[in-house]
Design an enzyme around this catalytic site. Structure first.
Site, PDB file in Angstrom:
ATOM      1  N   ASP A  51      -4.286  13.116  35.165  1.00 11.53           N
ATOM      2  CA  ASP A  51      -2.825  13.583  35.819  1.00 11.53           C
ATOM      3  C   ASP A  51      -3.038  14.793  36.753  1.00 11.53           C
ATOM      4  OD1 ASP A  51      -0.225  13.063  36.198  1.00 11.53           O
ATOM      5  OD2 ASP A  51       0.337  14.547  34.633  1.00 11.53           O
ATOM      6  N   TYR A  63      -1.363  17.323  40.038  1.00 13.07           N
ATOM      7  CA  TYR A  63      -0.134  18.290  40.233  1.00 13.07           C
ATOM      8  C   TYR A  63      -0.087  18.449  41.632  1.00 13.07           C
ATOM      9  CZ  TYR A  63       1.937  22.787  38.543  1.00 13.07           C
ATOM     10  OH  TYR A  63       2.657  23.855  38.151  1.00 13.07           O
ATOM     11  N   HIS A  95       7.384  20.763  43.232  1.00 13.90           N
ATOM     12  CA  HIS A  95       7.239  21.049  41.707  1.00 13.90           C
ATOM     13  C   HIS A  95       6.516  22.140  41.359  1.00 13.90           C
ATOM     14  CE1 HIS A  95       6.978  19.986  37.481  1.00 13.90           C
ATOM     15  NE2 HIS A  95       5.747  20.202  37.668  1.00 13.90           N
ATOM     16  N   GLU A 155       8.417  13.732  33.046  1.00  9.07           N
ATOM     17  CA  GLU A 155       7.957  14.034  34.329  1.00  9.07           C
ATOM     18  C   GLU A 155       7.810  12.570  35.238  1.00  9.07           C
ATOM     19  OE1 GLU A 155       3.953  15.793  34.185  1.00  9.07           O
ATOM     20  OE2 GLU A 155       5.167  18.080  33.892  1.00  9.07           O
ATOM     21  N   GLU A 204       6.876  10.359  37.731  1.00  6.54           N
ATOM     22  CA  GLU A 204       5.506  10.291  38.437  1.00  6.54           C
ATOM     23  C   GLU A 204       5.062   8.859  38.987  1.00  6.54           C
ATOM     24  OE1 GLU A 204       2.183  12.360  36.499  1.00  6.54           O
ATOM     25  OE2 GLU A 204       3.296  13.729  35.275  1.00  6.54           O
ATOM     26  N   ASP A 217       5.077  11.258  32.313  1.00  2.13           N
ATOM     27  CA  ASP A 217       4.441  11.988  31.546  1.00  2.13           C
ATOM     28  C   ASP A 217       4.961  12.925  30.462  1.00  2.13           C
ATOM     29  OD1 ASP A 217       1.720  12.900  30.906  1.00  2.13           O
ATOM     30  OD2 ASP A 217       1.783  14.424  32.085  1.00  2.13           O
ATOM     31  N   ARG A 263       7.244  21.199  26.642  1.00  3.29           N
ATOM     32  CA  ARG A 263       7.143  22.597  27.469  1.00  3.29           C
ATOM     33  C   ARG A 263       6.923  23.783  26.425  1.00  3.29           C
ATOM     34  NH1 ARG A 263       6.115  20.558  32.147  1.00  3.29           N
ATOM     35  NH2 ARG A 263       7.793  19.369  32.976  1.00  3.29           N
ATOM     36  N   GLN A 309       3.228  23.144  25.296  1.00  7.11           N
ATOM     37  CA  GLN A 309       2.419  23.313  26.330  1.00  7.11           C
ATOM     38  C   GLN A 309       1.976  25.030  26.876  1.00  7.11           C
ATOM     39  OE1 GLN A 309       3.848  21.442  29.795  1.00  7.11           O
ATOM     40  NE2 GLN A 309       2.166  21.965  31.247  1.00  7.11           N
ATOM     41  N   TYR A 316      -1.755  26.242  26.750  1.00 14.03           N
ATOM     42  CA  TYR A 316      -2.692  25.897  28.026  1.00 14.03           C
ATOM     43  C   TYR A 316      -3.292  27.327  28.609  1.00 14.03           C
ATOM     44  CZ  TYR A 316       0.379  28.188  31.774  1.00 14.03           C
ATOM     45  OH  TYR A 316       0.706  29.583  32.459  1.00 14.03           O
ATOM     46  N   LYS A 367       0.950  17.440  25.865  1.00 14.66           N
ATOM     47  CA  LYS A 367       0.910  16.178  26.701  1.00 14.66           C
ATOM     48  C   LYS A 367       0.606  15.010  26.251  1.00 14.66           C
ATOM     49  CE  LYS A 367       1.858  18.237  31.053  1.00 14.66           C
ATOM     50  NZ  LYS A 367       2.976  17.698  31.948  1.00 14.66           N
ATOM     51  N   THR A 421       2.462   8.772  27.019  1.00 13.77           N
ATOM     52  CA  THR A 421       2.631   8.849  28.406  1.00 13.77           C
ATOM     53  C   THR A 421       3.009   7.364  28.659  1.00 13.77           C
ATOM     54  OG1 THR A 421       1.067  10.206  29.131  1.00 13.77           O
ATOM     55  CG2 THR A 421       1.478   8.785  30.811  1.00 13.77           C
ATOM     56  N   THR A 467       4.190  15.376  38.631  1.00 15.20           N
ATOM     57  CA  THR A 467       5.581  15.216  38.772  1.00 15.20           C
ATOM     58  C   THR A 467       6.094  15.202  39.984  1.00 15.20           C
ATOM     59  OG1 THR A 467       6.091  16.526  36.748  1.00 15.20           O
ATOM     60  CG2 THR A 467       7.922  16.700  38.356  1.00 15.20           C
ATOM     61  N   GLU A 493      12.984  21.888  35.767  1.00 18.85           N
ATOM     62  CA  GLU A 493      13.091  22.254  37.134  1.00 18.85           C
ATOM     63  C   GLU A 493      14.759  22.103  37.218  1.00 18.85           C
ATOM     64  OE1 GLU A 493      10.487  20.748  40.408  1.00 18.85           O
ATOM     65  OE2 GLU A 493       9.975  19.642  38.674  1.00 18.85           O
TER      66      GLU A 493
END
Length: 401
Positions: free
Chosen positions: A112, A114, A119, A185, A187, A219, A223, A226, A230, A239, A243, A330, A344
Site C-alpha cells: 500500500d 501513500y 491526503h 481509506e 483507494e 484499506d 487509527r 496505528q 507505527y 492495518k 483490506t 488514500t 480527514e
C-alpha cells in the site's frame, strides 16, 4: 466496442466498452471466471471453451500477458457485438443478482502506497501540527508499506473491529482493547499479471506490460492502534485486520480514455521514476456511509502514478508475482468534499459528520456500512464503473483466554 446485443441498463457500471473480469458461482456450481456486461455475468470458460477460465481464480489468465489479454478481450467483444453469436452465447449469461461473487484473484503480495499529496499533507497537519505536513522524502519517492495478503477480502465480507494497544492522550501507559477510531481509506488498487525476475527492476515505462487492471480498495485503518505502533517501523496491526477489494477487475484496456498526466512533480523525479507520469487516471470515487455519500475523491489529483509506484516497488530488486496487488493509498483531492478518509473529513475527530438521520460520526461505529464506488470516462464518450466495494463493521470479538 460498438454495439452490443445484450441489454445494458441506463447508468450501468458495465457497458460494452468495460468488460471487467471477476469470479462467480451459482447455487450448486463451482466458482469460475466471468465478465460483467450490463446486468449479467458471462461465463467465459463456457463461451470461450478455455480451461483457463474454468478455475476459481483469474491468476492463470493474468499470467498469460498483454497479447493474450488483448486477444481475449477482442474475442469477448466479438461475441457480444455480433447478433449471429447470440444463440450460442445467451444461455451462458446469468443475471448478476443470481450469482455469488468471490475474490477475483489469488493475492500473492500486497503493498500500500501513500501517493496523494493532499491526503499526506492533511494527515500531517492533523498529526504533526506546527511542523511541515509532508516528511522530507515525500516528493522524492512513493512511500509505501508491505501489507498482509491473507487479509485481503472481497466486497461484502464483514469487517470485525480489531483489538490492539492504544495510548490515550495524557495517559502514561497504553491500554488494550477494541479500536475506538476505526476508519476507512478510499483507494485504487492495481493487479499484477506478468511476473518479473528477482533482482531486476521494472521501469515505469513497462507498467502496462505487467499490470492487468484495476480494483477498488478500502484499506480499513484503526487509527488509534496505528498511532501507537507505527513509530519506528510503520503500520502493522492497525492495518492488517482487513483490506476489502471490489469483485471486478477493470482491465487497463478499458481505461484508455481515462489516462491523464500526473500533476507537476517538483522536484523532478529521479531516474527510475521517470517515464510513468502519463498514467494519471481520471477516476471519480464515491465514499458512502450508511447509504449517504459523504465524499467524492478525485483520483486525477494523485501525485504519484501507478507506473511510478510499480517502478519504485521493484527498484531495489523485489520481484513481481502474478496476483500481486498494490494500492494507491488514500485518494483525497484539494477541495471540500474530496477527502478519502474519516480522519480527514472530521479533522481528526474534532468535527463530526452529521448524517441525514441526525446521527453523528467521527469514526466508524459497529453496524456501520461503508461502500466505495468509482467511475471513469469510456472510449465511446460515456462512462464505465468499477462496481463497488462494501463492508459492514461487526463488533470486536473476545480474545481467547
Amino acid at each position: 466496442m460498438t454495439g452490443c446485443w445484450v441489454p445494458v441498463p441506463e447508468g450501468s457500471h458495465f457497458p460494452a466498452d468495460n468488460l471487467p473480469y471477476g469470479v462467480f458461482s451459482t447455487p450448486g456450481t463451482p466458482p469460475r471466471v466471468g465478465t460483467a456486461i450490463g446486468g449479467h455475468v458471462l461465463d467465459l470458460g463456457a463461451v470461450l471453451d478455455d480451461d483457463v477460465f474454468r478455475t476459481g481464480s483469474l491468476n492463470a489468465h493474468l499470467a498469460q500477458g498483454p497479447a493474450a489479454w488483448a486477444r481475449t478481450r477482442e474475442r469477448i467483444a466479438g461475441l457480444l457485438s455480433d447478433e449471429r453469436h447470440r444463440p450460442a452465447v445467451e444461455p451462458h449469461l446469468t443475471p448478476l443478482d443470481e450469482v455469488t461473487l468471490h475474490l477475483p484473484f489469488e493475492v500473492a503480495d500486497y503493498v500500500d502506497f501513500y501517493a496523494s499529496e493532499h491526503h499526506a499533507a492533511a494527515l500531517g497537519r492533523i498529526l504533526r501540527p506546527g511542523s511541515d505536513p509532508l516528511p522530507p522524502n515525500w516528493r522524492h519517492l512513493p512511500i509505501g508499506y508491505h501489507g498482509r495478503a491473507g487479509t485481503v477480502v472481497v466486497s461484502g465480507t464483514p469487517v470485525v473491529r480489531p483489538r490492539g494497544q492504544r495510548k490515550d492522550p495524557g495517559r502514561a501507559a497504553p491500554s488494550d482493547g477494541p479500536s475506538r477510531r476505526l476508519d476507512v481509506e478510499v483507494e485504487v488498487g492495481f493487479v499484477v499479471g506478468v511476473p518479473s525476475p528477482l533482482g531486476t527492476p521494472v521501469p515505469a515505462a513497462a507498467f502496462a506490460d505487467h499490470v492487468f487492471g484495476v480494483v477498488l480498495v478500502n484499506d480499513w485503518s484503526a487509527r488509534d492502534i496505528q498511532a501507537w505502533e507505527y513509530v519506528p517501523l510503520g503500520p502493522f496491526l492497525g492495518k492488517s485486520f482487513a483490506t476489502s477489494i471490489s469483485p471486478w477487475v477493470v482491465p487497463l484496456a478499458a481505461l484508455e480514455a481515462a489516462r491523464r498526466p500526473v500533476p507537476v512533480q517538483d522536484p523532478p523525479p529521479l531516474g527510475h521514476l521517470r517515464g510513468g507520469g502519463d498514467w494519471g487516471l481520471d477516476i471519480t470515487l464515491e465514499l458512502e456511509l450508511n447509504g449517504e455519500v459523504v465524499s467524492r475523491p478525485p483520483y486525477a489529483s494523485m501525485y504519484w502514478s501507478p507506473a511510478q509506484m510499480l517502478a519504485h516497488l521493484t527498484s531495489g530488486g523485489a520481484s513481481l508475482r502474478t496476483g500481486d496487488l498494490y494500492a494507491s493509498g488514500t485518494v483525497s483531492g484539494p477541495g471540500p468534499g474530496q477527502a478519502g478518509s474519516l480522519i480527514e473529513i472530521t479533522h481528526g475527530g474534532r468535527e463530526p459528520i452529521v448524517l441525514g438521520d441526525g446521527s453523528k460520526r467521527t469514526f466508524l461505529e459497529d453496524g456501520d456500512v461503508v461502500t466505495i464506488r468509482a467511475f471513469a470516462p469510456s472510449v465511446s464518450g460515456g462512462r464505465i464503473g468499477f462496481g463497488e466495494v462494501t463492508g459492514r463493521v461487526e463488533p470486536a470479538r473476545p480474545r481467547p483466554c
